[in-house]
Design a protein around this motif. Structure first.
Motif, PDB file in Angstrom:
ATOM      1  N   VAL A 141       0.853  -1.190   0.000  1.00 28.57           N
ATOM      2  CA  VAL A 141       0.000   0.000   0.000  1.00 28.57           C
ATOM      3  C   VAL A 141       0.891   1.244   0.000  1.00 28.57           C
ATOM      4  N   TYR A 151      -3.220   4.968   0.525  1.00 32.18           N
ATOM      5  CA  TYR A 151      -3.594   4.807   1.922  1.00 32.18           C
ATOM      6  C   TYR A 151      -4.989   5.358   2.211  1.00 32.18           C
ATOM      7  N   TRP A 178      -7.369   2.905   1.185  1.00 33.93           N
ATOM      8  CA  TRP A 178      -7.327   1.801   2.148  1.00 33.93           C
ATOM      9  C   TRP A 178      -8.282   2.093   3.322  1.00 33.93           C
TER      10      TRP A 178
END
Length: 516
Positions: free
Chosen positions: A129, A138, A141
Motif C-alpha cells: 500500500v 492509503y 485503504w
C-alpha cells in the motif's frame, strides 16, 4: 490513568476531548475524534484484508501519521506493526520483512524503488500500500465502514514490533506488549509531568523507541502531538517556538545541529518544560552548548528497545547542580517501576556499589521476547524476570548509574578492565577531535591495549603525542590509549552507532579476539 490495553487510551481521549487537537503534521491536523475514526477504519481495513490476530503488517517510511494510525489499529485488531528502519540497506530491509512475516507493507514514496527491487523476494507480503505522494493508496485503504469489533487484547499481546540495530549480527524483532508499553508510558508521563495540556514534538524516527514509544507516552498523557517527517534542525527550532512545544526527545547528534542554527539562542523557548536526550553518548561540549540555548529543561534518558525505552533518567536539577558536575556523565536513577542491579557478567551475582559489571533491569516494561528467537530470548530474559542488558556500568554511593560500555566492548589489558567510553569522553573534549572510538588491539605483553581511532576536526591536524599526553593528564595510566590512528570516517550502522566490531576487525585479523 487506568487502562488494560493501548486501544482504551484512544477511546478515552476521543470520548473526553473529541474536538481537541490530537495530532499536527505539517498543515494537517486531527482531533481526537478524527484520529479515533481513522484508526477504526484502518482496523476494519485490516480485517477486510484477511489479517487475523497475531499477523504482522509493516511500515517502511519516514515519519507520517499513517504509521501511528496503523500501530493503534493493530492494538485494536490484535495484529502487530513492524516499523522498519528506513536507513537499512535493501538486503537488510528484505531480511526484516521476511523475518517478521509481514503480510501487508505500507511504503512511503521515497522507498518505492527499494520495494520494487525487492518485491519478488518477499514471499509473505500479499499487498503493498503506497502512502502519500502522487500515487497514494492509503486514503483508499481507509475508505471502508468502521465496525465496533475490538479484539480482546491480552496484556502480553504484542502490538508493536521494533527491530534491534544489529551491531553484532542480524536484527532481532523486539515484541512490545500492551502491558509493557502502558507501564512505560505511565512512568514516563509521570517523570516528565505531562498531561492533556502538553504538546509533544515527535521528531525522531518511529522505527526507534525514541519515536514510537515517545508518541505512546504522549498518547497516554492525552497531550497534543506535533510530528515531523524528518528531523530537520531549522524546522525543529521553529516548531519548538511557534507550536509552544512543552516536551520533546532528541539524540545528541541532532542537538549538535540544533545549537548551530543561526539565531537559535535568541528564540523564545519558554514553553519548553522537558527536553530529553539519549540513545547515544552525549559529548560534554555539545551538552554545555545545548544547555545555553535550552536552559533548565534537560533530562538524560537511558534505556533500551527491550524495555519499551526509558529505564533511568538524570533530571534538570542534576544538570544544573554546580556541586556535582561529574553527574552529567551518569545515566541518573531508575524511573518508577524499574529496579536495576549491577551483576558480574560471568556469574550473574550482584556486585558492591562502585564496582563495575553488567546492568540488569527488572520492570513490567520488558518485551515478551524476540520474535521467533526463543534461544536469543532465553539469553537475555531470566526466569525470575530480569533483563540482562549487555551494558557495562556501576552505581555510585548516591545511587547514580554510570553506563560505561557494552560488555563485549570492554578491554581486558593485563588483567585490568578498561571501558572505552571513559577514554572516549576525555578525547571528545579535545578540539582537534571531531569523531572517535576506542578499541582494544593486540599486544604481546598485555594481551590487548586501548587504541584511539579518531577523525580530525575541520581545520585541525591530529598530533598523536599531544592526544596521548592529554589522556595522561585526565586518566589513570593503565586506561590511556597506547596509540592513535587518524581516519577519514568511522563505520556506522543505519541508526548511527559506530560499528566497533568493524574497527576492531582491522587490527585482529588472524588473531583470537572475538570481533562480533
Amino acid at each position: 490513568m487506568s487502562a488494560s490495553n493501548i486501544h482504551e487510551l484512544l477511546v478515552r481521549h476521543a470520548s473526553e476531548r473529541p474536538d481537541r487537537e490530537a495530532l499536527r503534521y505539517g498543515e494537517q491536523t486531527l482531533s481526537w475524534a478524527g484520529l479515533a475514526d481513522r484508526v477504526a477504519r484502518c482496523a476494519a481495513a485490516q480485517r477486510e484484508a484477511g489479517l487475523a490476530p497475531g499477523a504482522r503488517v509493516a511500515v517502511l517510511d519516514f515519519n507520517h501519521p499513517s504509521c501511528l494510525e496503523i500501530t493503534l489499529a493493530c492494538a485494536r485488531v490484535g495484529t502487530a506493526n513492524v516499523v522498519v528502519n528506513f536507513r537499512l540497506a535493501p538486503s537488510e530491509i528484505e531480511y526484516v520483512l521476511n523475518d517478521s512475516e509481514a503480510e501487508i507493507l505500507f511504503v512511503g514514496p521515497e522507498f518505492l524503488p527499494t520495494v520494487h527491487e525487492l518485491r519478488d523476494k518477499l514471499p509473505h507480503v500479499r499487498r503493498v500500500v503506497r502512502v502519500g505522494g502522487e500515487t497514494d493508496e492509503y486514503e483508499a485503504w481507509l475508505d471502508v465502514t468502521p465496525d465496533e469489533e475490538v479484539h480482546p487484547a491480552q496484556p502480553t499481546d504484542c502490538f508493536l514490533q521494533l527491530y534491534t540495530s544489529g551491531t553484532t549480527g542480524f536484527p532481532k524483532g523486539v515484541m512490545l506488549t500492551h502491558h509493557g508499553m502502558l507501564a512505560h508510558s505511565s512512568a514516563v508521563a509521570q517523570e516528565v509531568e505531562a498531561g492533556p495540556d502538553a504538546s509533544f514534538l515527535v521528531a525522531m524516527p518511529l522505527f526507534h523507541v525514541g519515536g514510537s514509544s515517545y508518541a505512546m507516552a504522549a498518547l497516554y498523557a492525552g497531550g497534543r502531538m506535533v510530528m515531523t517527517r524528518t528531523p530537520d534542525p531549522e524546522l525543529l527550532i521553529r516548531l519548538l517556538q511557534e507550536e509552544s512545544i512543552t516536551h520533546t526527545f532528541f539524540v545528541p547528534a541532532l542537538l549538535a545541529g540544533l545549537v548551530t542554527v543561526p539565531g537559535a539562542a535568541e528564540r523564545d523557548f519558554s514553553a519548553l518544560r522537558v527536553l530529553c536526550y539519549g540513545a547515544s553518548p552525549m559529548p560534554l561540549p555539545v551538552l554545555r552548548a545545548s544547555m545555553d540555548v535550552f536552559p533548565n529543561v534537560f533530562m538524560q534518558v537511558y534505556g533500551m528497545t527491550e524495555a519499551c525505552g526509558v529505564v533511568s533518567v538524570l533530571g534538570p536539577a542534576d544538570h544544573a547542580d554546580p556541586d556535582h558536575t561529574d553527574r552529567l556523565i551518569s545515566a541518573g536513577k531508575p524511573i518508577a517501576g524499574v529496579r536495576m542491579e549491577i551483576r558480574s557478567p560471568d556469574k550473574g551475582e550482584p556486585v558492591p556499589d562502585g564496582e563495575a559489571g553488567e546492568v540488569w533491569v527488572h520492570t513490567e516494561q520488558l518485551m515478551s521476547g524476540y520474535w521467533n528467537r526463543p534461544d536469543a530470548t532465553g539469553e537475555v530474559l531470566t526466569q525470575d524476570g530480569w533483563y540482562r542488558s549487555g551494558d557495562g556500568g556501576h552505581f555510585d554511593s548516591d545511587g547514580y548509574l554510570y553506563v560505561t560500555d557494552r560488555i563485549k566492548d570492554m578491554i581486558i589489558s593485563g588483567g585490568e578492565n578498561i571501558y572505552p567510553a571513559e577514554i572516549e569522553r576525555v578525547l571528545a573534549e579535545h578540539p582537534a577531535v571531531a569523531d572517535l572510538t576506542v578499541v582494544g588491539v593486540p599486544d604481546d605483553k598485555w594481551g590487548e591495549v586501548p587504541k584511539a581511532v579518531v577523525v580530525a576536526a575541520s581545520g585541525h591536524t591530529v598530533d598523536e603525542r599531544e592526544l596521548l599526553d592529554y589522556c595522561r593528564d585526565h586518566l589513570a595510566s593503565y586506561k590511556c590509549p597506547k596509540s592513535v590512528d587518524v581516519v577519514g570516517e568511522l563505520p556506522r550502522n543505519p541508526t548511527g552507532k559506530i560499528l566497533k566490531k568493524d574497527v576492531r576487525a582491522r587490527y585482529w585479523k588472524d588473531r583470537d579476539r572475538d570481533t562480533v
